[in-house]
Design a protein around this motif. Structure first.
Motif, PDB file in Angstrom:
ATOM      1  N   GLY A 168       0.813  -1.207   0.000  1.00  0.00           N
ATOM      2  CA  GLY A 168       0.000   0.000   0.000  1.00  0.00           C
ATOM      3  C   GLY A 168       0.854   1.268   0.000  1.00  0.00           C
ATOM      4  N   VAL A 169       0.179   2.395  -0.123  1.00  0.00           N
ATOM      5  CA  VAL A 169       0.845   3.700  -0.116  1.00  0.00           C
ATOM      6  C   VAL A 169       0.226   4.530   1.005  1.00  0.00           C
ATOM      7  N   PRO A 170       0.891   4.568   2.163  1.00  0.00           N
ATOM      8  CA  PRO A 170       0.312   5.315   3.287  1.00  0.00           C
ATOM      9  C   PRO A 170       0.652   6.799   3.222  1.00  0.00           C
ATOM     10  N   ILE A 171      -0.273   7.609   3.703  1.00  0.00           N
ATOM     11  CA  ILE A 171      -0.031   9.038   3.911  1.00  0.00           C
ATOM     12  C   ILE A 171       0.046   9.224   5.417  1.00  0.00           C
ATOM     13  N   MET A 172       1.203   9.578   5.907  1.00  0.00           N
ATOM     14  CA  MET A 172       1.449   9.665   7.352  1.00  0.00           C
ATOM     15  C   MET A 172       1.132  11.075   7.854  1.00  0.00           C
ATOM     16  N   TRP A 173      -0.132  11.431   7.879  1.00  0.00           N
ATOM     17  CA  TRP A 173      -0.509  12.785   8.269  1.00  0.00           C
ATOM     18  C   TRP A 173      -0.349  13.009   9.763  1.00  0.00           C
ATOM     19  N   GLY A 174      -0.284  11.982  10.555  1.00  0.00           N
ATOM     20  CA  GLY A 174      -0.038  12.127  11.989  1.00  0.00           C
ATOM     21  C   GLY A 174       1.357  12.681  12.267  1.00  0.00           C
ATOM     22  N   THR A 175       2.338  12.251  11.480  1.00  0.00           N
ATOM     23  CA  THR A 175       3.703  12.765  11.620  1.00  0.00           C
ATOM     24  C   THR A 175       3.747  14.253  11.289  1.00  0.00           C
ATOM     25  N   VAL A 176       3.024  14.637  10.250  1.00  0.00           N
ATOM     26  CA  VAL A 176       2.966  16.051   9.863  1.00  0.00           C
ATOM     27  C   VAL A 176       2.274  16.865  10.957  1.00  0.00           C
ATOM     28  N   LEU A 177       1.202  16.329  11.512  1.00  0.00           N
ATOM     29  CA  LEU A 177       0.485  17.011  12.590  1.00  0.00           C
ATOM     30  C   LEU A 177       1.386  17.191  13.814  1.00  0.00           C
ATOM     31  N   SER A 178       2.176  16.183  14.129  1.00  0.00           N
ATOM     32  CA  SER A 178       3.117  16.272  15.250  1.00  0.00           C
ATOM     33  C   SER A 178       4.154  17.371  15.011  1.00  0.00           C
ATOM     34  N   ALA A 179       4.670  17.451  13.786  1.00  0.00           N
ATOM     35  CA  ALA A 179       5.655  18.489  13.453  1.00  0.00           C
ATOM     36  C   ALA A 179       5.025  19.879  13.517  1.00  0.00           C
ATOM     37  N   VAL A 180       3.786  19.996  13.050  1.00  0.00           N
ATOM     38  CA  VAL A 180       3.094  21.293  13.099  1.00  0.00           C
ATOM     39  C   VAL A 180       2.872  21.720  14.544  1.00  0.00           C
ATOM     40  N   LEU A 181       2.449  20.784  15.393  1.00  0.00           N
ATOM     41  CA  LEU A 181       2.272  21.106  16.810  1.00  0.00           C
ATOM     42  C   LEU A 181       3.589  21.542  17.447  1.00  0.00           C
ATOM     43  N   SER A 182       4.670  20.860  17.120  1.00  0.00           N
ATOM     44  CA  SER A 182       5.988  21.250  17.649  1.00  0.00           C
ATOM     45  C   SER A 182       6.344  22.666  17.218  1.00  0.00           C
ATOM     46  N   PHE A 183       6.084  22.980  15.953  1.00  0.00           N
ATOM     47  CA  PHE A 183       6.385  24.315  15.449  1.00  0.00           C
ATOM     48  C   PHE A 183       5.539  25.374  16.141  1.00  0.00           C
ATOM     49  N   VAL A 184       4.242  25.121  16.285  1.00  0.00           N
ATOM     50  CA  VAL A 184       3.344  26.101  16.904  1.00  0.00           C
ATOM     51  C   VAL A 184       3.730  26.332  18.364  1.00  0.00           C
ATOM     52  N   ILE A 185       4.053  25.263  19.078  1.00  0.00           N
ATOM     53  CA  ILE A 185       4.458  25.415  20.473  1.00  0.00           C
ATOM     54  C   ILE A 185       5.760  26.200  20.567  1.00  0.00           C
ATOM     55  N   THR A 186       6.722  25.872  19.702  1.00  0.00           N
ATOM     56  CA  THR A 186       7.997  26.602  19.693  1.00  0.00           C
ATOM     57  C   THR A 186       7.769  28.077  19.395  1.00  0.00           C
ATOM     58  N   ALA A 187       6.980  28.361  18.362  1.00  0.00           N
ATOM     59  CA  ALA A 187       6.721  29.759  17.988  1.00  0.00           C
ATOM     60  C   ALA A 187       6.016  30.507  19.114  1.00  0.00           C
ATOM     61  N   ALA A 188       5.055  29.859  19.777  1.00  0.00           N
ATOM     62  CA  ALA A 188       4.330  30.517  20.866  1.00  0.00           C
ATOM     63  C   ALA A 188       5.252  30.825  22.037  1.00  0.00           C
ATOM     64  N   VAL A 189       6.089  29.877  22.404  1.00  0.00           N
ATOM     65  CA  VAL A 189       7.003  30.106  23.525  1.00  0.00           C
ATOM     66  C   VAL A 189       8.002  31.204  23.185  1.00  0.00           C
ATOM     67  N   VAL A 190       8.558  31.167  21.985  1.00  0.00           N
ATOM     68  CA  VAL A 190       9.514  32.208  21.587  1.00  0.00           C
ATOM     69  C   VAL A 190       8.834  33.570  21.590  1.00  0.00           C
ATOM     70  N   TYR A 191       7.612  33.647  21.063  1.00  0.00           N
ATOM     71  CA  TYR A 191       6.914  34.930  20.999  1.00  0.00           C
ATOM     72  C   TYR A 191       6.583  35.453  22.396  1.00  0.00           C
ATOM     73  N   PHE A 192       5.955  34.608  23.226  1.00  0.00           N
ATOM     74  CA  PHE A 192       5.473  35.077  24.521  1.00  0.00           C
ATOM     75  C   PHE A 192       6.576  35.229  25.565  1.00  0.00           C
ATOM     76  N   LEU A 193       7.647  34.468  25.460  1.00  0.00           N
ATOM     77  CA  LEU A 193       8.711  34.554  26.460  1.00  0.00           C
ATOM     78  C   LEU A 193       9.901  35.388  26.021  1.00  0.00           C
ATOM     79  N   MET A 194      10.029  35.656  24.716  1.00  0.00           N
ATOM     80  CA  MET A 194      11.198  36.408  24.250  1.00  0.00           C
ATOM     81  C   MET A 194      10.822  37.669  23.466  1.00  0.00           C
ATOM     82  N   VAL A 195      10.030  37.506  22.411  1.00  0.00           N
ATOM     83  CA  VAL A 195       9.743  38.634  21.518  1.00  0.00           C
ATOM     84  C   VAL A 195       8.868  39.679  22.204  1.00  0.00           C
TER      85      VAL A 195
END
Length: 158
Positions: free
Chosen positions: A81-108
């Motif tokens: 089969g040909v799987p689309i691993m959208w859970g991995t993409v969702l995990s990466a997006v969550l990591s990015f959003v959390i990183t961006a939020a922490v950088v913005y609220f704690l530094m910027v």
């Protein structure tokens, strides 16, 4: 002819480039960012994934859709089969959003507030200095006018 001393050597140019403040700041930011990424990834894997796991699978990486045929996995590898691993993409997006939020609220955001307060203080100091300069100028004008008035009222110069 161009003398060799008028052009900096390759080493001197490289040294000047490295000693610029923005290059050193960038290097520090990269090191801090790399260390911070580990923290965010741990939060996603240790907190976010279990919360999602309470609803569905234990790991976001387990969420996938099969594009072609039935998908079969053995030891984490795709067998058919040909799987689309959208859970991995969702995990990466969550990591990015959390990183961006922490950088913005704690530094910027705090740095922006600090710089705004500093600019307001500097503007206030500059306004006070301008007021002092204007008042000194006004006093000097009054003295001049008083001297002119004294000369005009019959006083003669010595």
């Amino acid at each position: 002819m161009v003398s060799e001393k008028s052009q900096p050597s390759l080493w001197e140019g490289f040294k000047a480039f490295l000693m610029r403040g923005n290059v050193i700041d960038l290097a520090v930011a990269v090191v801090i960012g790399a260390a911070f990424t580990n923290i965010v990834n741990s939060v996603v894997k240790g907190v976010i994934n279990p919360l999602v796991g309470a609803i569905g699978t234990k790991d976001l990486d387990g969420y996938s859709s099969c594009l072609k045929g039935p998908c079969k996995f053995e030891n984490g590898e795709v067998v058919s089969g040909v799987p689309i691993m959208w859970g991995t993409v969702l995990s990466a997006v969550l990591s990015f959003v959390i990183t961006a939020a922490v950088v913005y609220f704690l530094m910027v955001l705090p740095m922006a507030k600090y710089l705004a307060k500093k600019a307001a203080r500097d503007a206030a100091k500059e306004g006070v200095q301008e007021t002092l300069e204007v008042s000194e100028l006004e006093v000097l004008k009054e003295i001049r006018d008083a001297l002119v008035a004294q000369r005009g009222s019959g006083h003669t110069e010595s």
